[in-house]
Structures are given as C-alpha cells and as structure tokens.
Design an enzyme around this catalytic site. Structure first.
Site, short mmCIF file in Angstrom:
data_model
loop_
_atom_site.label_atom_id
_atom_site.label_comp_id
_atom_site.label_asym_id
_atom_site.label_seq_id
_atom_site.Cartn_x
_atom_site.Cartn_y
_atom_site.Cartn_z
N GLU A 49 0.86 -1.19 0.00
CA GLU A 49 0.00 0.00 0.00
C GLU A 49 0.89 1.23 0.00
OE1 GLU A 49 -2.83 0.71 3.17
OE2 GLU A 49 -3.53 -1.34 3.01
N ASP A 62 -6.31 9.10 10.38
CA ASP A 62 -4.98 8.66 10.81
C ASP A 62 -4.61 9.15 12.20
OD1 ASP A 62 -3.92 7.09 8.64
OD2 ASP A 62 -4.01 8.94 7.45
#
Ligand code: PLP
Lengths: 402, 266
Positions: free
Chosen positions: B49, B60
C-alpha cells in the site's frame, strides 16, 4: 438554475453535500438522521426546545432599526440582535437543539470542535445545563488567541483539548473531533458548530438556526409592513447566515453572504472559500474549498477566528450555484473599521465575525443608497470576546507608526 | 505483473495470510520510495500500500499524520508520486494507493484512475469514501480495471456487508473503531468482525489498523486472509531516515517470518 427543496435523501444540495466519512461512522449518521427525523415530529421535543430558547436563551432576540447608522449611510439598516442571546452569539440556538437530541438518543458524552470558542462555550453551556460533560477540541493557535473563551469553557465544566496538528486552527480541531468520534462513536454525540459536516448535520444545523430568520421575518413584516431588500450575514461555516436566509428563501429579497477577505483576496491570506475556492471534499461534505491543485487544503486566514475556516456549508455552495444568494467579502481592515463604527454609532460592540457583514454594507453604501435599500443585517454575536485582541492590534499599530 | 487475486491465492497455497505493508509516499522523502518498495518486496510483501499524503488525514493517528505532513512540507506532489510508481511497479508485487478522497476529486476522478492504472497501480483504498458515496468512483475504477477496495468496520451493518459482496480486490477490515496507529493489545472484536465478513462476502479479507508487532500479525494471520501493517512500519522507517530501507527490510522480514510460522488456521 432553479433552487429546489434541499437536501435530498442522500444529503445532497444539488451537487454538494453528501457523507464523506469513514465507513465506521455511517451507522452513527443513519442513527442520527433517524433520531432527528423523529424528534422534529415530536411535539414534546419541540416544546422543550422552544421553552429553552425563550426562557434560557432569551429569545426572541430584538430587531430594531440602527438609527444613527441609517442616517450616516442614507438608507435604512435593521439589526437582528443575535448578540443578545445567552452566551453572546447565535451558536447556542444550535447547541441546545443538538444536546437535547443527544439526550434523547441516550448519548452521554458530548464532543465539539471550536474556532473562536463561541461554539465551544455554547456547547459547554448546553452540556452543563443537562449535567453532561463536554470535551472541546480547539486549535492551539486559537487557544492562544481566544484565552478568555478557553477560561469560560473550563468554568462551565468542559474539558478543552488544544490541538497541535496542522495549522493549529479550526480545521485541525475539526479533524481531531472527527478522530475522537470515530474512536468513541458508540457513546458519543458530536455537536457540530456550523452548517458543515456530513449529512444530516448541514440540514439539522440550518433547521436549528432558522429560528433567527423566522423571527426576523415576522419582526420586519410587523415593523415595516413589508420585506427588506437585502438580508446580509457573515459566512464562516455559514450557520448564522443560513439561519437567517432560509425563511426568506422564497421572498423577493437579496441574500448576501459575506466571507472573510483577510489581508486581501489576492494576498493568499483569506478565508473566502466561495469567492476564491474550488469544489472539494473536507470534513464530510462536498463544497467550495481553499485548496491547491493536488487537493491539499490551504490554511485559511481571518482576523476573526470564527471565520478562519477553508470550507463552507454545502447549502451555501448550492445557493451560490443557483444564484439564490450572492457572496461578497470584507477584509480584516474593513471589518475592524466596522467594529469601531458600530460601537460609536449604535452603542453596540459587534463580534469581529459580524463586523464583516456590517463592513459589506458600509462598503456598498453608494449602490445601496441609490437603490433605496432597506437592509437587514444579522448581528451574529457580541464583541466582548474580541476587545482584548483589537486593543492589542491597536497598540501594535501605534508602535509601528511611532 | 502479478495481480491482487494471485497474491492472495499464492499466500493461501503457502498456508499463510498475505502480508500487506503500508508506507507513505514522500516520507522520509520521495527519493526513498523506490528503494523502500524494493526492500518490502525482498522482505516478502505480497501487496504494498502506498499512501498519498494529505493535509487533513482525519482517519490517521499521530504517526501517519506526521509522515504526511513531513512529506507535504518537502513538496511531495501527486505527479511525482505517479512518476516514481510508474518506474517501479513492474518489479513490485501488486501496488494499491491509499488516498483521501479530495486529491482524487480535485485531480479529476477519471483522470486519476487513468493515471493510476498507467502507473501500474491495481487498486485504491479511500478511507473517507464510504461505499454509499462511491458509485461514480467505482464506475471510473472499473473502466480502468482498478479495484476500489471496500472498508468494513466493527460498526458496519449487515446491509453494508451485503452491498459490498460484488466488490473487487479484497475487503479492508478495520480492526477497531478508531484511527490508524499501533495498539498494545489487539481488539477483541477482530474475531467477530472476521466471522461476520466471512459469512457475507467471498472476497479475501485483510485486517488493518493497530497491528504493530510480529506477534499481533501472527494472531491476526490465523483469522484473516491478509494482514496490513502501517503505522508501526512508518515509525520504524522514521527512526533513522538514513537507514530507512535496511530497517524496513528487517521489520517486514520479521512480520513475514511470523506469518510463515502460521499453521493452525482458525
Ligand atoms: C459571532 C459569530 N458569528 C459568526 C461565526 C461564524 O460561523 P457561522 O458562519 O457558522 O455563523 C462565529 C463562529 O464562531 C461566531 O462566533
């Protein structure tokens, strides 16, 4: 383009709006949408909210002609006095609605983001009223700029979390509030402070703030026997403006939203998302955004922390596209001038946010005079919170001119 | 070029879960991206990724926030990420982009998909794009043979699990309600999540968010078809930027070792 009844079932205002949030939050938004839908139809909920707005907030707020300002400018100016609400701004109209809803949904943990601290104070107030604890996310830069409001929130029993990431202002506080919500979604109610965020927030906050426009419309009709020609309000996220615009949307009245032009629209330091931005997606909805070619969000700038936001509510983006509202901008300097002028003309110290709406009226005075305008301005808040900042700026300028 | 399906099939044949490490493009700097992908490839990553840094990464935690903001402050641009990826994708396992929705939207949805495919990317993970908002992106992705990877969270409803049954690539299972970042203990809800997804969807299921150690990777690898490790790897890379490749290689090798020892599949 005709302005339709919005939002649709998917939370779309034309091409704007929607729900751009992590999958984790979608069930919570569905639950909220349903709870809001039910509450809106529940007579008891509406009675409770109406009683609080009347006996706790002090509504209806007055609407009155600004006599000396009208004489100075040569046309009639009326002020809707949201500054006289408990806690000093329109924000409480929305937080009481949302906290009542949170209680109905059995959510005991309240979180919110805040810029200037007005929404934080209004959320902390509503939470205190019901014996709940609010946790407020506030950019570290704003914590510094708005120390008085930080103190007020803490006094009201709220926990204030300074946010150190990014530009350390409202957009970063909003990111952090969303991170908290994703983490504690099952027991937490996120009280959003403006007509922004994922559906149903823009609609719900608009509805709670529409009390401003409903009252104002009734008041001008009975005072003047007719409608104003213009309704003017400042636009940060866009809640006080949408709140006053919405009940006038079908009337032959010009709706004017005034964004913050900061140090000038060409300076790169402003917060005029509709005027200067491009469509984009932030904090859950598609709207106009200050951003670069790669879709990175630009830091906004305004002298007033409450307008210092790179986005705007999706319904405003829609009104801009359909032409139902027009959007202008006022610089920091013009807002400061209006701040002083209103104090001298009317004995009212406006919030720096609201001063942007006044600045637009002063700036456009020639045209408005020629048209024989009858202008209604939403005075969204009082300036007590800004007095220290303005006096600091004056001292700095005095130094610079020595 | 190996496909996502082939990567999962191969791992299954070897009796283990697929290993899917995540790195942020431009962290510690963009010059290191090619070398880092090479190191992860040598260490046995099955899919990689690549995160496109975004100014407001609201899904995040602190580690990936910091990586993104450092990448952006050094001037990492979308066009240069595409360029680097194009130069390495042939020698790498399947690559997928992790990006927030706004960079895709601003670049132009169709244009973004075309550029991603042209760079050799095979899939896209967009943490702030829920399935219900994704119709036009799925159409654009399909036209370029890209997989738009659906996410599933512990809060997801049966209706959501039903809606994604015809998705492509794999299902990204978010192990916790929360943001990315290492956790000391794995959430007890992972098992239930895996069971629910497996009952509803036949696509491979990879689990991410919070997996930080070889031990945790091994635990999750017993349950799911894939294990995604992000923050812990990025933190490892950030410790000593000059030795980023070596450290990444070492850490991912350990993770891969832990998965190899997986025998009992629950
Ligand atoms: C007095 C006042 N007016 C306006 C605003 C801007 O918000 P909105 O555009 O949502 O009304 C704020 C925000 O803090 C405020 O405190």
């Amino acid at each position: 383009m005709a302005t339709m009844r919005v939002p649709n079932r998917l939370g779309r205002f034309g091409r704007f709006g929607g729900r751009y949030v992590p999958e984790t939050l979608i069930p919570a938004l569905d639950e909220l949408e349903k709870a809001y839908h039910d509450a809106r139809r529940d007579g008891e909920f509406r009675r409770q909210l109406r009683a609080l707005l009347k006996d706790y907030v002090g509504r209806p707020t007055p609407l009155r002609r600004a006599d000396r300002m009208s004489a100075e400018l040569g046309f009639e100016v009326y002020l809707k006095r949201e500054d006289l609400n408990h806690t000093g701004a329109h924000k409480i109209n929305n937080t009481l609605g949302q906290v009542l809803l949170a209680r109905r949904m059995g959510k005991r943990r309240i979180i919110a983001e805040t810029g200037a601290g007005q929404h934080g104070v209004a959320t902390a107030t509503a939470a205190a009223l019901f014996g709940l604890t609010a946790e407020i996310y506030m950019g570290a830069e704003d914590v510094r700029r708005q120390a008085l409001n930080v103190y007020r929130m803490r006094l009201l029993g709220a926990v204030v979390h300074p946010v150190e990431s990014g530009t350390r202002t409202l957009k970063d506080a909003t990111n952090e509030a969303i991170r908290d919500w994703v983490t504690h979604v099952r027991d937490t109610f996120y009280v959003i402070g403006s007509v922004v965020g994922p559906h149903p927030y823009p609609m719900m906050v608009r509805d709670f703030q529409s009390v401003i426009g409903r009252e104002a419309r009734r008041q001008v009709l009975s005072l003047l026997g007719g409608l104003p020609t213009h309704v003017v309000a400042c636009v940060g996220g866009g809640s006080n403006s949408m709140g006053i615009f919405y009940p006038f949307r079908k009337d032959p009245v010009q709706l004017i939203g005034v964004e913050a032009a900061g140090e000038g629209l060409n300076s790169g330091r402003h917060a005029a998302s509709i005027f200067m931005g491009e469509p984009g997606i932030l904090h859950g909805s598609l709207s106009y955004l200050l951003q670069d070619e790669d879709g990175q969000i630009w830091p906004a700038h305004s002298i007033s922390a409450g307008l210092d936001y790179p986005g705007v509510g999706p319904e405003h983006a829609y009104y801009h596209d359909t032409g139902r509202a027009q959007y202008g901008a006022a610089t920091d300097d013009k807002a400061l001038e209006a701040f002083r002028l209103l104090a001298q003309w009317e004995g009212i110290i406006p919030a720096l946010e609201s001063a942007h709406a006044l600045a637009w009226v002063i700036e456009e005075q020639e045209t408005l005079r020629r048209e024989g305008a009858r202008v209604l301005v939403n005075l969204s808040g009082r300036g007590d919170k800004d007095v220290e900042q303005v006096s600091r700026l004056e001292r700095r300028d005095a130094h610079a001119n020595d | 070029m190996r496909t996502i399906d082939q990567s999962f099939a191969q791992a299954r044949e070897e009796g283990r879960a697929a290993l899917i490490p995540y790195i942020t493009a431009g962290y510690p700097d963009l010059e290191k991206l090619a070398g880092l992908v090479g190191a992860l490839t040598r260490a046995g990553a099955d899919i990689i990724e690549i995160g496109i840094p975004f100014s407001d990464p609201l899904a995040d935690g602190p580690v990936l926030q910091k990586a993104a903001s450092q990448a952006l402050s050094q001037g990492t641009r979308l066009s240069s990420i595409f360029e680097v990826v194009r130069s390495i994708s042939r020698q790498a396992p399947p690559l997928v982009f992790l990006t927030y929705i706004n960079p895709v939207f601003r670049f132009g949805i169709e244009r973004f998909m075309a550029s991603a495919r042209e760079a050799g990317v095979q899939g896209l993970i967009i943490p702030d794009l829920p399935w219900t908002e994704g119709a036009s992106l799925r159409t654009a992705a399909r036209a370029q043979k890209l997989a738009l990877i659906p996410l599933v969270a512990p809060t997801s409803t049966p209706a959501h699990l039903h809606a994604i049954r015809n998705a492509k690539g794999f299902v990204y299972g978010v192990s916790v309600t929360g943001v990315t970042g290492a956790r000391e203990v794995l959430d007890a809800g992972v098992e239930r999540l895996v069971r629910r997804v497996k009952a509803a969807v036949s696509l491979p299921l990879a689990i991410g968010f919070g997996i930080a150690t070889p031990m945790q990777a091994q635990q999750v690898g017993r349950l799911a078809d894939g294990v995604i490790v992000g923050s812990a790897l990025v933190e490892e890379i950030g410790k000593e930027p000059r030795r980023a490749e070596e450290n990444a290689f070492k850490f991912v090798t350990e993770l891969r070792q832990a998965l190899r020892n997986n025998t009992a599949k629950a």
